[in-house]
Design a protein around this motif. Structure first.
Motif, PDB file in Angstrom:
ATOM      1  N   GLU A   1      13.233  98.638 -24.393  1.00 59.49           N
ATOM      2  CA  GLU A   1      12.533  97.487 -23.833  1.00 59.49           C
ATOM      3  C   GLU A   1      13.199  96.173 -24.221  1.00 59.49           C
ATOM      4  O   GLU A   1      12.955  95.152 -23.595  1.00 59.49           O
ATOM      5  N   ILE A   2      14.025  96.189 -25.256  1.00 60.10           N
ATOM      6  CA  ILE A   2      14.705  94.967 -25.689  1.00 60.10           C
ATOM      7  C   ILE A   2      16.132  95.016 -25.163  1.00 60.10           C
ATOM      8  O   ILE A   2      16.891  95.902 -25.497  1.00 60.10           O
ATOM      9  N   THR A   3      16.455  94.042 -24.338  1.00 62.50           N
ATOM     10  CA  THR A   3      17.805  93.987 -23.790  1.00 62.50           C
ATOM     11  C   THR A   3      18.591  92.890 -24.498  1.00 62.50           C
ATOM     12  O   THR A   3      18.041  92.097 -25.241  1.00 62.50           O
ATOM     13  N   ALA A   4      19.869  92.855 -24.227  1.00 61.71           N
ATOM     14  CA  ALA A   4      20.719  91.820 -24.821  1.00 61.71           C
ATOM     15  C   ALA A   4      20.267  90.451 -24.319  1.00 61.71           C
ATOM     16  O   ALA A   4      19.833  90.313 -23.184  1.00 61.71           O
ATOM     17  N   PRO A   5      20.361  89.437 -25.183  1.00 58.61           N
ATOM     18  CA  PRO A   5      19.887  88.104 -24.781  1.00 58.61           C
ATOM     19  C   PRO A   5      20.797  87.460 -23.742  1.00 58.61           C
ATOM     20  O   PRO A   5      21.840  86.933 -24.070  1.00 58.61           O
ATOM     21  N   LYS A   6      20.374  87.496 -22.484  1.00 64.77           N
ATOM     22  CA  LYS A   6      21.146  86.851 -21.423  1.00 64.77           C
ATOM     23  C   LYS A   6      20.901  85.351 -21.413  1.00 64.77           C
ATOM     24  O   LYS A   6      21.736  84.588 -20.985  1.00 64.77           O
ATOM     25  N   PHE A   7      19.713  84.955 -21.881  1.00 64.76           N
ATOM     26  CA  PHE A   7      19.334  83.547 -21.863  1.00 64.76           C
ATOM     27  C   PHE A   7      19.127  83.004 -23.264  1.00 64.76           C
ATOM     28  O   PHE A   7      18.484  81.998 -23.451  1.00 64.76           O
ATOM     29  N   GLY A   8      19.628  83.698 -24.257  1.00 64.99           N
ATOM     30  CA  GLY A   8      19.467  83.273 -25.638  1.00 64.99           C
ATOM     31  C   GLY A   8      18.314  83.992 -26.314  1.00 64.99           C
ATOM     32  O   GLY A   8      17.469  84.601 -25.673  1.00 64.99           O
ATOM     33  N   VAL A   9      18.302  83.915 -27.620  1.00 63.73           N
ATOM     34  CA  VAL A   9      17.308  84.622 -28.422  1.00 63.73           C
ATOM     35  C   VAL A   9      15.901  84.084 -28.148  1.00 63.73           C
ATOM     36  O   VAL A   9      14.949  84.857 -28.012  1.00 63.73           O
ATOM     37  N   LEU A  10      15.748  82.769 -28.042  1.00 63.26           N
ATOM     38  CA  LEU A  10      14.432  82.180 -27.814  1.00 63.26           C
ATOM     39  C   LEU A  10      13.835  82.670 -26.489  1.00 63.26           C
ATOM     40  O   LEU A  10      12.703  83.172 -26.460  1.00 63.26           O
ATOM     41  N   ALA A  11      14.561  82.537 -25.399  1.00 61.54           N
ATOM     42  CA  ALA A  11      14.052  82.949 -24.083  1.00 61.54           C
ATOM     43  C   ALA A  11      13.805  84.451 -24.039  1.00 61.54           C
ATOM     44  O   ALA A  11      12.798  84.901 -23.477  1.00 61.54           O
ATOM     45  N   THR A  12      14.701  85.232 -24.631  1.00 59.27           N
ATOM     46  CA  THR A  12      14.514  86.681 -24.668  1.00 59.27           C
ATOM     47  C   THR A  12      13.242  87.037 -25.416  1.00 59.27           C
ATOM     48  O   THR A  12      12.468  87.886 -24.974  1.00 59.27           O
ATOM     49  N   THR A  13      13.001  86.369 -26.544  1.00 56.05           N
ATOM     50  CA  THR A  13      11.790  86.632 -27.331  1.00 56.05           C
ATOM     51  C   THR A  13      10.542  86.243 -26.549  1.00 56.05           C
ATOM     52  O   THR A  13       9.564  86.997 -26.522  1.00 56.05           O
ATOM     53  N   ILE A  14      10.563  85.075 -25.915  1.00 54.57           N
ATOM     54  CA  ILE A  14       9.400  84.630 -25.149  1.00 54.57           C
ATOM     55  C   ILE A  14       9.047  85.654 -24.075  1.00 54.57           C
ATOM     56  O   ILE A  14       7.894  86.085 -23.962  1.00 54.57           O
ATOM     57  N   VAL A  15      10.024  86.049 -23.283  1.00 53.32           N
ATOM     58  CA  VAL A  15       9.764  86.975 -22.185  1.00 53.32           C
ATOM     59  C   VAL A  15       9.333  88.344 -22.717  1.00 53.32           C
ATOM     60  O   VAL A  15       8.324  88.909 -22.272  1.00 53.32           O
ATOM     61  N   ALA A  16      10.077  88.883 -23.685  1.00 54.93           N
ATOM     62  CA  ALA A  16       9.750  90.214 -24.212  1.00 54.93           C
ATOM     63  C   ALA A  16       8.368  90.231 -24.866  1.00 54.93           C
ATOM     64  O   ALA A  16       7.576  91.157 -24.648  1.00 54.93           O
ATOM     65  N   PHE A  17       8.070  89.221 -25.647  1.00 55.48           N
ATOM     66  CA  PHE A  17       6.795  89.177 -26.362  1.00 55.48           C
ATOM     67  C   PHE A  17       5.631  88.949 -25.395  1.00 55.48           C
ATOM     68  O   PHE A  17       4.580  89.582 -25.516  1.00 55.48           O
TER      69      PHE A  17
END
Length: 192
Positions: A97-113
């Protein structure tokens, strides 16, 4: 502005307990291990939680406009009791469910969380607590604070802390609180 402390305290405590071992806490551990950038992860969790719980709190407040007091009492009572049972079922998270950060760690965390929190125990609890207390700001502040209390140490201290927490005991305590809230709602205690 009236900011009642009871809904704030109960929302904070119950969500902090409910989040221990929850799939979103497991996600916090995995994000921390994968990206090793705690501050953007913590900020992402905070932003996603506020957005998700504000939505859930709004739904809870809206439900109170649809249901009469007697129906609401039964819906909330049975919902809290169902949450007590659900607390005893362990969560799992698929690492895919966790993919590589395409938009950076912050954006990836926001979307995933945000996505992981949809339909999660703590989101459903936020809906029920907002309906129970009719205190949107206090409930959303409390549930967000509870999420941060559980997840900031998960990000900063990593999986090592998870091995030391008696998850079954914590879930048992949270289930007991949900059960007590359910019984209280069924008998009309704390209802407006």
């Amino acid at each position: 502005m009236n900011f009642p402390l009871e809904p704030l305290a109960i929302s904070t405590g119950i969500v902090a307990l409910a989040e221990i071992g929850d799939k979103t806490q497991l996600l916090a551990f995995m994000l921390a291990a994968r990206f090793r950038r705690p501050w953007p992860i913590i900020a992402g969790i905070f932003i996603a939680t506020i957005a998700n719980h504000a939505f859930a709190g709004a739904v809870g407040t809206w439900i109170t406009t649809l249901l009469g007091p007697d129906v609401l009492r039964w819906v909330l009572g049975l919902s809290f009791i169902a949450m007590a049972v659900w607390m005893m079922i362990p969560d799992k998270l698929d690492e895919d469910e966790i993919t590589a950060p395409k938009f950076g760690v912050l954006a990836t965390t926001i979307v995933a969380f945000f996505l992981a929190e949809m339909g999660d125990k703590t989101q459903i609890a936020t809906v029920a607590l907002a309906a129970q207390y009719d205190a949107f700001a206090a409930v959303v502040t409390g549930t967000t604070l509870g999420m941060m209390i559980a997840n900031v140490p998960a990000v900063l201290l990593g999986n090592g802390i998870a091995q030391r927490i008696p998850v079954k005991l914590v879930h048992g305590i949270a289930a007991s609180i949900f059960g007590a809230l359910g019984v209280a709602a069924l008998v009309g205690v704390g209802m407006r």
